[in-house]
Design an enzyme around this catalytic site. Structure first.
Site, PDB file in Angstrom:
ATOM      1  N   GLN A  33     -32.042 -53.731  39.327  1.00  0.00           N
ATOM      2  CA  GLN A  33     -32.732 -51.678  40.098  1.00  0.00           C
ATOM      3  C   GLN A  33     -34.201 -51.768  40.472  1.00  0.00           C
ATOM      4  OE1 GLN A  33     -30.251 -50.543  41.927  1.00  0.00           O
ATOM      5  NE2 GLN A  33     -28.556 -52.074  42.117  1.00  0.00           N
ATOM      6  N   CYS A  88     -20.104 -53.309  43.026  1.00  0.00           N
ATOM      7  CA  CYS A  88     -18.624 -54.185  42.648  1.00  0.00           C
ATOM      8  C   CYS A  88     -17.903 -53.939  42.367  1.00  0.00           C
ATOM      9  CB  CYS A  88     -19.850 -55.136  41.994  1.00  0.00           C
ATOM     10  SG  CYS A  88     -21.422 -55.162  42.604  1.00  0.00           S
ATOM     11  N   ALA A 110     -32.627 -60.358  45.658  1.00  0.00           N
ATOM     12  CA  ALA A 110     -33.505 -60.431  46.751  1.00  0.00           C
ATOM     13  C   ALA A 110     -33.377 -59.000  48.081  1.00  0.00           C
ATOM     14  CB  ALA A 110     -34.052 -61.231  47.874  1.00  0.00           C
ATOM     15  N   HIS A 111     -31.662 -58.770  48.094  1.00  0.00           N
ATOM     16  CA  HIS A 111     -30.668 -57.891  48.588  1.00  0.00           C
ATOM     17  C   HIS A 111     -31.293 -56.471  48.301  1.00  0.00           C
ATOM     18  CE1 HIS A 111     -27.408 -57.218  47.266  1.00  0.00           C
ATOM     19  NE2 HIS A 111     -26.509 -57.861  45.895  1.00  0.00           N
ATOM     20  N   THR A 156     -28.944 -77.623  46.876  1.00  0.00           N
ATOM     21  CA  THR A 156     -30.315 -77.692  47.663  1.00  0.00           C
ATOM     22  C   THR A 156     -30.584 -75.909  47.897  1.00  0.00           C
ATOM     23  OG1 THR A 156     -29.188 -79.537  48.169  1.00  0.00           O
ATOM     24  CG2 THR A 156     -30.667 -78.648  50.050  1.00  0.00           C
TER      25      THR A 156
HETATM   26  N1  PLP Z   1     -27.260 -56.237  38.575  1.00  0.00           N
HETATM   27  C1  PLP Z   1     -27.452 -55.154  38.880  1.00  0.00           C
HETATM   28  C2  PLP Z   1     -27.773 -53.498  37.864  1.00  0.00           C
HETATM   29  C3  PLP Z   1     -27.041 -54.465  39.811  1.00  0.00           C
HETATM   30  O1  PLP Z   1     -27.588 -53.309  40.258  1.00  0.00           O
HETATM   31  C4  PLP Z   1     -26.221 -55.702  40.761  1.00  0.00           C
HETATM   32  C5  PLP Z   1     -25.719 -55.625  42.153  1.00  0.00           C
HETATM   33  O2  PLP Z   1     -25.525 -54.420  42.266  1.00  0.00           O
HETATM   34  C6  PLP Z   1     -26.569 -56.741  40.136  1.00  0.00           C
HETATM   35  C7  PLP Z   1     -26.501 -57.371  39.375  1.00  0.00           C
HETATM   36  C8  PLP Z   1     -25.873 -58.004  40.754  1.00  0.00           C
HETATM   37  O3  PLP Z   1     -26.867 -58.636  41.936  1.00  0.00           O
HETATM   38  P1  PLP Z   1     -26.240 -59.600  43.186  1.00  0.00           P
HETATM   39  O4  PLP Z   1     -25.308 -58.689  43.866  1.00  0.00           O
HETATM   40  O5  PLP Z   1     -27.641 -60.299  43.714  1.00  0.00           O
HETATM   41  O6  PLP Z   1     -25.091 -60.866  42.721  1.00  0.00           O
END
Ligand code: PLP
Length: 369
Positions: free
Chosen positions: A166, A316, A187-188, A224
Site C-alpha cells: 500500500q 479480500c 502491481a495491481h 514460466t
Molecule cells: N498486502 C496488502 C497490504 C494488501 O493490501 C494486499 C491486497 O489488497 C495484499 C497484500 C495482497 O496482494 P495481492 O492482491 O496482489 O495478492
C-alpha cells in the site's frame, strides 16, 4: 489497469513471444522483455536488479517472505509481527506458529502506530524475522521503517520484512525498501495488471523457495513467467513512483475535503486510524464508522446500488462475517469494528466525485440535507 500499462501488455502479447526459458529466438526475445522489466523496476525502486523476484502478487510475496526466511533461517528462528497485518502475513504467521515457530505480536496504539522499541527488544533475544507492514490497507497508518532499522541495528540475526503493497505510489518508497531486507509489492495497486507481485530481496538474505520446479527467478520462484503482465507491471510501477509526490499532495487535499464534507453531512461520523493532519498517513485511505449503521457490509451493498463503490474491511476479507481485525486491533468494540467503511481515492478521483459520494452517503444513510 492504467492506459500505458494496458498498451505495454498488448504490445507484448501481439509480439507473439515464446517461453522465456526457451533457447530459440522467440524465447530469447521473451527473456529480454523480462530483463528490461527487471531493469526498469530496479531503477524505479532504487534497488539492484538481482534483488527483484517476480511473483504472482502481494499474497505470494508475503508467503514467500515468511515461509522462505523462516525456512532458510537457523533453527529456533522466531517471528515478530503485528495484529494489523494483511491476511497474507497473518495466516502464514498462524501456520508457522502451529508448526512450532515462536510468534509474537507487538502492540499498537489507537491510531495504528506499532511500538518500534518493543519490536527491537523482542528481536534482540535471538534469530528473528520481523514482519511489519509499511502501510496499512484499511486505515492508512504507516510504519517508520528507517527508524525501525536503526533500532534493530545491522545484526545479521534479524531479517526485516515489510509488506509495502500500500505504500508504493502513495508515499515515497525508496527509504523503506533500503531499510528492509525483504519487501512485498503488488502491481495491481498502482495501475498494473492483477497477478504480478514483487519480492525485493537483498541477496544476502537466505530464502527457501515455497514452490519447487524450474530455475526461474534465480531459483527462488519457479514457474514460466507471465511476460506481458511483467512488462506492464514494470511500466506501471515506474510511472507510479514518478507520480508519487503529485498523488500524495493531491489526495491530501481531497481527503481533507472529503472528511470535512462527511462531518458536515453526517455529524456523528467517526474517523478510524490516524488523524487527518498526520503527515505520515496514506492520504488516499479514509476509514470511517457511522454509529447508527450496524453492519457496514449492508451499507456497502446499498451504496453500490446507488453508484458508490467503497469497502468494508479489506477487499479480500469483505466476504467474511468477521468484524475488521484491524479496527479491533485499534481497540474498537465489535460494533465500531463492524461498521467501518473504507473510502479510497485513486489517481482519477476529483472534487466533483467527492461531492457526489458524500451526497450519496447522506441520502443512503437517510440524513436530512
Ligand atoms: N498486502 C496488502 C497490504 C494488501 O493490501 C494486499 C491486497 O489488497 C495484499 C497484500 C495482497 O496482494 P495481492 O492482491 O496482489 O495478492
Amino acid at each position: 489497469m492504467r492506459a500505458e500499462a494496458r498498451e505495454a501488455f498488448l504490445k507484448v502479447l501481439d509480439a507473439g513471444l515464446g517461453n522465456a526459458s526457451s533457447m530459440h529466438g522467440s524465447g530469447r526475445r521473451a527473456r529480454s522483455v523480462i530483463d528490461e522489466a527487471r531493469e526498469q523496476v530496479a531503477g524505479a525502486l532504487g534497488v539492484l536488479e538481482d534483488d527483484i523476484v517476480f511473483t504472482s502478487g502481494g499474497t505470494e510475496s508475503d508467503n514467500l517472505a515468511l515461509f522462505g526466511a523462516i525456512g532458510a533461517g537457523p533453527t529456533g528462528m522466531g517471528l515478530v509481527t503485528t495484529r494489523l497485518e494483511h491476511a497474507a502475513v497473518l495466516e502464514p504467521a498462524e501456520r508457522l506458529e502451529s508448526q512450532g515457530v515462536p510468534v509474537t505480536y507487538v502492540g499498537n496504539n489507537a491510531a495504528g502506530s506499532v511500538d518500534l522499541e518493543e519490536i527491537a527488544s523482542l528481536a534482540s533475544s535471538g534469530p528473528t524475522l520481523v514482519s511489519v507492514m509499511a502501510a496499512n490497507n484499511e486505515i492508512g497508518s504507516t510504519t517508520d521503517l528507517v527508524r525501525l532499522r536503526e533500532l534493530l541495528g545491522s545484526r545479521r540475526a534479524v531479517v526485516l520484512h515489510t509488506d509495502a503493497v500500500q505504500l508504493l505510489g502513495k508515499k515515497p518508497v525508496k527509504d523503506a525498501l533500503e531499510a528492509a531486507d525483504l519487501a512485498t509489492l503488488s502491481a495491481h495497486k498502482v495501475g498494473g495488471p492483477v497477478g504480478v507481485g514483487i519480492l525485493v530481496r537483498r541477496s544476502s538474505v537466505p530464502l527457501r523457495p515455497i514452490l519447487l520446479g524450474g530455475s526461474q527467478e534465480a531459483e527462488i520462484r519457479p514457474g514460466t513467467e507471465n511476460v506481458a503482465a511483467i512488462a506492464a507491471a514494470a511500466l506501471a510501477i515506474d510511472l507510479a513512483v514518478r507520480e508519487t509526490d503529485a498523488f500524495n499532495t493531491r489526495t491530501r487535499e481531497l481527503s481533507r475535503e472529503l472528511w470535512a464534507r462527511l462531518q458536515a453531512a453526517v455529524p456523528d461520523v467517526q474517523l478510524n486510524g490516524p488523524a487527518l493532519d498526520d503527515e505520515t498517513r496514506l492520504n488516499n485511505t479514509l476509514n470511517v464508522s457511522f454509529p447508527r449503521v450496524g453492519d457496514a457490509r449492508m451499507l456497502v451493498t446499498k451504496l453500490d446500488l446507488a453508484g458508490l463503490e467503497v469497502s468494508a474491511g479489506s477487499a479480500c476479507a469483505s466476504g467474511s462475517l468477521e468484524p475488521s481485525h484491524v479496527l479491533q486491533a485499534l481497540g474498537h468494540d465489535v460494533k465500531r469494528a463492524t461498521s467501518g467503511l473504507r473510502i479510497s481515492l485513486g489517481r482519477t478521483s476529483n472534487e466533483d466525485e467527492l461531492c457526489t459520494a458524500v451526497d450519496t452517503l447522506r441520502i443512503t444513510l437517510g440524513e436530512a440535507s
